[in-house]
Design an enzyme around this catalytic site. Structure first.
Site, PDB file in Angstrom:
ATOM      1  N   ASP A   1       0.853  -1.194   0.000  1.00 41.97           N
ATOM      2  CA  ASP A   1       0.000   0.000   0.000  1.00 41.97           C
ATOM      3  C   ASP A   1       0.887   1.242   0.000  1.00 41.97           C
ATOM      4  OD1 ASP A   1      -2.894   1.035   0.465  1.00 41.97           O
ATOM      5  OD2 ASP A   1      -1.676   2.146   1.904  1.00 41.97           O
TER       6      ASP A   1
ATOM      7  N   ASN B   1      -3.336  13.071  -3.892  1.00 39.16           N
ATOM      8  CA  ASN B   1      -4.518  13.397  -4.697  1.00 39.16           C
ATOM      9  C   ASN B   1      -5.110  14.741  -4.286  1.00 39.16           C
ATOM     10  OD1 ASN B   1      -4.628  11.241  -6.470  1.00 39.16           O
ATOM     11  ND2 ASN B   1      -5.768   9.947  -5.045  1.00 39.16           N
TER      12      ASN B   1
ATOM     13  N   HIS C   1      -6.133  14.292  -9.032  1.00 36.17           N
ATOM     14  CA  HIS C   1      -6.191  12.856  -9.314  1.00 36.17           C
ATOM     15  C   HIS C   1      -5.363  12.469 -10.528  1.00 36.17           C
ATOM     16  CE1 HIS C   1      -9.189  11.655  -6.311  1.00 36.17           C
ATOM     17  NE2 HIS C   1      -9.733  12.841  -6.511  1.00 36.17           N
TER      18      HIS C   1
ATOM     19  N   ASP D   1      -2.643   9.592 -10.581  1.00 33.65           N
ATOM     20  CA  ASP D   1      -2.592   8.477 -11.536  1.00 33.65           C
ATOM     21  C   ASP D   1      -1.191   8.301 -12.105  1.00 33.65           C
ATOM     22  OD1 ASP D   1      -5.245   7.994 -11.118  1.00 33.65           O
ATOM     23  OD2 ASP D   1      -5.948   8.987 -12.941  1.00 33.65           O
TER      24      ASP D   1
ATOM     25  N   GLU E   1      -4.781   2.276  -4.300  1.00 38.31           N
ATOM     26  CA  GLU E   1      -3.320   2.358  -4.263  1.00 38.31           C
ATOM     27  C   GLU E   1      -2.698   1.098  -3.663  1.00 38.31           C
ATOM     28  OE1 GLU E   1      -4.809   4.550  -0.532  1.00 38.31           O
ATOM     29  OE2 GLU E   1      -5.452   4.198  -2.598  1.00 38.31           O
TER      30      GLU E   1
END
Length: 310
Positions: free
Chosen positions: A168, A176, A181, A185, A217
């Site tokens: 993780d 973010n 976002h 990405d 994630e």
């Protein structure tokens, strides 16, 4: 086998036509039956030859038949060959018709081959989409679960070791929230590339790990033939590589770390039980301050090979 047509269909039809011409020249009484064999011979090439090849064969056959009749007319000037010339005209028309039929079938065959190729490409794309995450292009959760089911069945059957590593990205929500976002990405894609580069160099022998995006994630690494100690070594190598990497967003350097939970398969354990233990280990890593690895060992370890220490 070096020829474009390994069956040599055109050559076979050509030789057969030569034999029919020989029989036609030497047998006048049964000439009508002999001429009929042309059609059987030409149908043999319907699924192989194109219009140009058919026209060449037809021109050869018609010319040969005409030469036979001209030769007979010269040998016997008073002979009545009107029926033979009528047969010649019918043969010429039918051979032209067969050539058109052959070219039509050849066109259908080519279009069908093109459609089959396009369909195969579409199926390959669908299979790839069904197996891969659209963003990171790694394996998706569905394929990872199928792979893990298969590997667990193998481990249960032959007693070999199997470990999983649940990874993780720390504080990804903050990235973010701060950068958007789309930037998040891009970071996930760069993180994936960094991890995959490390996985490719885990050991000197070919490996069969499966790595992909488990969700959000989170990433999952399936490690067949690997003990929990080997999985810890692998996870620590990935953690160190990510911590040392230089990730950038719009020219700004971003420090990234990851936490991971490692678990080893226990005989008879369900897949979700193995993943739950890895998730519990990941939760402990998060609780212990992140940027670390925690393990949840198997209850019944067996002897097997582990990942070599880097």
């Amino acid at each position: 086998l070096r020829f474009a047509d390994p069956s040599m269909t055109m050559l076979q039809i050509f030789i057969a036509s030569c034999w029919v011409l020989v029989l036609t020249a030497h047998t006048r009484q049964a000439r009508g039956l002999i001429v009929m064999s042309y059609f059987v011979t030409y149908f043999f090439g319907v699924f192989r030859l194109g219009l140009r090849q058919f026209l060449i064969l037809s021109a050869f056959t018609i010319s040969g038949y005409a030469l036979i009749l001209v030769n007979e007319q010269r040998a016997a000037p008073g002979a009545d060959l009107r029926f033979d010339w009528l047969r010649f005209a019918v043969l010429a028309v039918l051979l032209m018709w067969l050539s058109w039929i052959g070219s039509y079938v050849a066109g259908l065959r080519e279009r069908l081959a093109a459609k089959n190729a396009a369909l195969e490409q579409a199926l390959d794309k669908i299979r790839a989409l069904a197996m891969h995450d659209e963003l990171t292009q790694t394996y998706n959760r569905r394929h990872l679960m199928e792979t893990l089911e298969t590997e667990c069945a193998k481990a249960a059957g032959n007693g070999r070791r199997l470990s999983v590593c649940l990874i993780d990205l720390d504080h990804f929500k903050a990235i973010n929230d701060r950068h958007g976002h789309s930037a998040g990405d891009r970071i996930l894609c760069e993180l994936t590339a960094c991890i995959e580069a490390q996985i490719r160099t885990l050991g000197p022998r070919p490996r069969d790990e499966s790595f992909g995006r488990y969700g959000g994630e989170e990433f999952l690494l399936v490690l067949p033939h690997t003990s929990i100690d080997g999985a810890l070594t692998c996870a620590e190598r990935l953690r160190a590589a990510v911590a040392a990497a230089d990730f950038r967003i719009g020219g700004e350097s971003v420090s990234l770390t990851l936490s991971a939970g490692v678990a080893e398969y226990a005989a008879g354990e369900p897949v979700m039980g193995l993943l739950d233990r890895a998730d519990a280990a990941l939760y402990r890593a998060k609780a212990d301050g992140r940027n670390c690895i925690r393990a949840n060992g198997a209850t019944a370890p067996a002897e097997a090979e582990s990942v070599p220490t880097p």
